[in-house]
Design an enzyme around this catalytic site. Structure first.
Site, PDB file in Angstrom:
ATOM      1  N   LYS A 111       0.807  -1.294  -0.153  1.00 33.60           N
ATOM      2  CA  LYS A 111      -0.110   0.170   0.031  1.00 33.60           C
ATOM      3  C   LYS A 111       0.811   1.274  -0.167  1.00 33.60           C
ATOM      4  CE  LYS A 111      -4.253   1.733   2.496  1.00 33.60           C
ATOM      5  NZ  LYS A 111      -4.937   1.222   3.916  1.00 33.60           N
ATOM      6  N   SER A 148       6.646  -4.341   9.932  1.00 32.76           N
ATOM      7  CA  SER A 148       7.769  -5.468  10.214  1.00 32.76           C
ATOM      8  C   SER A 148       9.186  -4.767  10.383  1.00 32.76           C
ATOM      9  CB  SER A 148       7.832  -6.547   8.849  1.00 32.76           C
ATOM     10  OG  SER A 148       6.632  -7.244   9.011  1.00 32.76           O
ATOM     11  N   ALA A 152       9.979  -3.320  14.073  1.00 31.28           N
ATOM     12  CA  ALA A 152      10.131  -4.113  15.188  1.00 31.28           C
ATOM     13  C   ALA A 152      11.550  -3.900  15.717  1.00 31.28           C
ATOM     14  CB  ALA A 152      10.036  -5.845  14.623  1.00 31.28           C
ATOM     15  N   GLN A 153      11.694  -3.738  16.961  1.00 33.31           N
ATOM     16  CA  GLN A 153      13.097  -3.416  17.487  1.00 33.31           C
ATOM     17  C   GLN A 153      13.694  -4.800  18.427  1.00 33.31           C
ATOM     18  OE1 GLN A 153      12.236  -0.334  20.304  1.00 33.31           O
ATOM     19  NE2 GLN A 153      11.980   1.299  18.667  1.00 33.31           N
ATOM     20  N   GLU A 212      12.844 -10.574  27.328  1.00 38.06           N
ATOM     21  CA  GLU A 212      11.632  -9.473  27.444  1.00 38.06           C
ATOM     22  C   GLU A 212      10.539  -9.769  28.724  1.00 38.06           C
ATOM     23  OE1 GLU A 212      10.349  -8.272  23.749  1.00 38.06           O
ATOM     24  OE2 GLU A 212      12.393  -8.018  22.968  1.00 38.06           O
ATOM     25  N   ASP A 240      -7.829  -2.962   6.058  1.00 36.88           N
ATOM     26  CA  ASP A 240      -8.649  -2.734   5.262  1.00 36.88           C
ATOM     27  C   ASP A 240      -9.178  -4.407   5.132  1.00 36.88           C
ATOM     28  OD1 ASP A 240      -7.972  -0.362   4.889  1.00 36.88           O
ATOM     29  OD2 ASP A 240      -6.474  -0.667   3.326  1.00 36.88           O
ATOM     30  N   HIS A 264       1.060  -1.168  23.812  1.00 34.00           N
ATOM     31  CA  HIS A 264       2.458  -1.307  24.198  1.00 34.00           C
ATOM     32  C   HIS A 264       2.678  -0.440  25.334  1.00 34.00           C
ATOM     33  CE1 HIS A 264       6.917  -1.542  24.231  1.00 34.00           C
ATOM     34  NE2 HIS A 264       6.804  -2.534  23.831  1.00 34.00           N
ATOM     35  N   ARG A 311       2.562  -7.442  28.917  1.00 32.34           N
ATOM     36  CA  ARG A 311       2.460  -5.953  28.275  1.00 32.34           C
ATOM     37  C   ARG A 311       0.998  -5.515  28.780  1.00 32.34           C
ATOM     38  NH1 ARG A 311       4.572  -6.522  22.226  1.00 32.34           N
ATOM     39  NH2 ARG A 311       6.968  -6.664  22.764  1.00 32.34           N
ATOM     40  N   HIS A 359      -0.270  -0.930  19.714  1.00 34.93           N
ATOM     41  CA  HIS A 359       0.912  -1.499  19.244  1.00 34.93           C
ATOM     42  C   HIS A 359       0.526  -2.835  18.417  1.00 34.93           C
ATOM     43  CE1 HIS A 359       4.778  -2.837  18.829  1.00 34.93           C
ATOM     44  NE2 HIS A 359       4.692  -4.061  19.329  1.00 34.93           N
ATOM     45  N   ARG A 384      -0.311 -10.727  23.279  1.00 30.38           N
ATOM     46  CA  ARG A 384       1.004 -11.311  22.753  1.00 30.38           C
ATOM     47  C   ARG A 384       2.208 -11.312  23.521  1.00 30.38           C
ATOM     48  NH1 ARG A 384       5.125  -9.353  19.744  1.00 30.38           N
ATOM     49  NH2 ARG A 384       4.331  -7.124  19.649  1.00 30.38           N
ATOM     50  N   LEU A 416       7.347 -11.715  15.071  1.00 31.04           N
ATOM     51  CA  LEU A 416       7.913 -12.131  13.925  1.00 31.04           C
ATOM     52  C   LEU A 416       8.054 -13.602  13.799  1.00 31.04           C
ATOM     53  CD1 LEU A 416      10.968  -9.537  14.206  1.00 31.04           C
ATOM     54  CD2 LEU A 416       9.119  -9.660  12.349  1.00 31.04           C
TER      55      LEU A 416
END
Length: 435
Positions: free
Chosen positions: A34, A42, A45-46, A111, A205, A226, A267, A328, A363, A369
């Protein structure tokens, strides 16, 4: 633009690109974006990507994922994801992806809500490293065509079979593209929120089209907030400060400098604690204190985050950084089975667009990922093993191109449909839980 492909993939993020690369090289594939080809979440992502360390880690990894998801996860999908993780990492390395190492061995970080260090990373730009390398490999493939600034406007379908899509170019010109298989990999829905870490053009969409064409959705009210995005009064996409910063020791402090929660909880729990503290103290943010992390590690592990904070006027080496929760990630989406099939024939959904049940209600950090890649590969394998695809007797007769002239209104209606569905499901769930 050609009018017929074997596979059309909507999205050039990690899921879409990995699916394309996992398909046989004799398949004629079109991938559309788009926005720019690298304009997917993607790339943002850190923190990293999870990997099962060894068999001894399986039970705790499974439990961590289930606990974070409030045990609403589909167990079969979680099992598939975890057991596929090592092969997925091997695939990525084969495509040229590099993960941080020391003395020839991978470094693993931790994490929130993880009971073990099982997250591979590339500095603090893991998503860019993975997706950038996948994009580079896709551009090398003669059977894959990539088109930027091409928007999916509708599906061409009849009697619950998808025969392709209608797309619009930058000038608003619409074209119908026929395909044996359509794969939806168009991301989440952050664009419908005022504050989100997502790109603004990623706005759900495909969910609106699923509603319109009676394709099953699941858990559309499961939207993850987040805990830590950089506070700013400016509008636009919120800059995320990775959970791995807290995983490496950073702590949250209130306006008096007092620590007020366990930063390594799931989270949703941490976000609620921050919002409660903001309400209690009538503040617009709380502080993130980097000082427990060695300064050289901040500079080496989080250079992009450090740079962004400094540009905003806060030096993590010396200052607290103001943070606030923001939308997020989307755990719900278009319902799919374990091979990423939707309830419409010849239509697949992967990545954040889909709901395969891995994440449940919330999540677990750095599963996104991995989940995207695992089920993108399964979709590709399933497509490759399909023998007979249904074709439309007269594809052109299924499309009324003149019906897509007012694109702005169409897209606004899609956004409204998505917001209404989220609110409706949230209300229904609240009423059910209140009984």
């Amino acid at each position: 633009m050609e009018k017929k492909y074997d596979v059309v993939i909507v999205g050039t993020g990690a899921a879409g690109l990995f699916c394309a690369l996992s398909l046989p090289k004799d398949k004629k594939i079109l991938c559309i974006s788009k926005d720019a080809l690298d304009g997917s979440d993607s790339f943002l992502a850190q923190g990293g990507i999870c990997m099962l360390r060894d068999e001894a880690d399986y039970e705790s990894y499974f439990e961590d994922t289930m606990r974070a998801g409030h045990y609403e996860n589909r167990k079969e999908s979680v099992e598939i994801m975890i057991k596929s993780s090592q092969d997925i990492i091997k695939d990525l390395v084969g495509y040229g992806v590099e993960f941080d190492q020391k003395d020839g061995k991978y470094l693993f970080t931790k994490e929130g809500a993880h009971s073990n260090n099982r997250i591979l990373f590339h500095s603090d730009v893991t998503g860019k490293e993975i997706t950038g390398k996948l994009l580079a490999r896709a551009l090398e493939r003669s059977n894959i065509t990539l088109m930027a600034h091409t928007t999916m406007v509708d599906w061409v379908c009849h009697e619950n079979v998808c025969y392709g899509i209608v797309v619009a170019d930058m000038d608003g010109k619409t074209t119908a593209i026929e395909a044996d298989v359509t794969v939806l990999a168009c991301g989440g829905l952050g664009g419908v929120y005022k504050h989100s870490t997502n790109y603004r053009h990623i706005s759900g969409d495909a969910l609106a089209l699923a509603m319109y064409h009676n394709v099953r959705l699941e858990n559309c009210d499961y939207v993850q907030i987040h805990p830590t995005t950089l506070y700013t009064k400016q509008s636009g996409r919120s800059f995320l400060i990775s959970e791995s910063v807290r995983g490496e020791g950073a702590v949250l402090r209130d306006k008096y400098g007092q620590r007020f929660t366990d930063e390594l909880q799931p989270r949703d729990v941490v976000s609620k604690a921050i919002l409660a503290k903001m309400k209690e103290q009538n503040t617009e943010y709380v502080w993130l204190d980097f000082s427990p992390i060695p300064k050289d590690e901040i500079l080496s592990h989080f250079p992009n985050i450090y740079k962004h904070c400094v540009e905003a006027g806060f030096d993590p080496l010396n200052d607290y950084v103001p943070v606030v929760p923001a939308q997020h990630y989307f755990m719900g989406g278009i319902y799919v089975d374990c091979d990423a099939k939707t309830t419409m024939e010849q239509l697949y959904a992967i990545g954040e667009t889909s709901c395969n049940g891995v994440h449940g209600k919330n999540r677990l950090a750095s599963n996104s990922l991995l989940e995207s890649l695992v089920f993108a590969k399964r979709a590709a394998f399933d497509i490759a093993n399909q023998q007979d695809f249904k074709t439309a007797d007269s594809f052109d007769n299924l499309v009324n191109i003149d019906g897509y002239e007012d694109l702005p209104t169409i897209m606004e209606n899609y956004h409204a449909m998505v917001v209404d569905e989220i609110q409706k499901e949230a209300k229904q769930r609240a009423e059910k839980e209140a009984v």
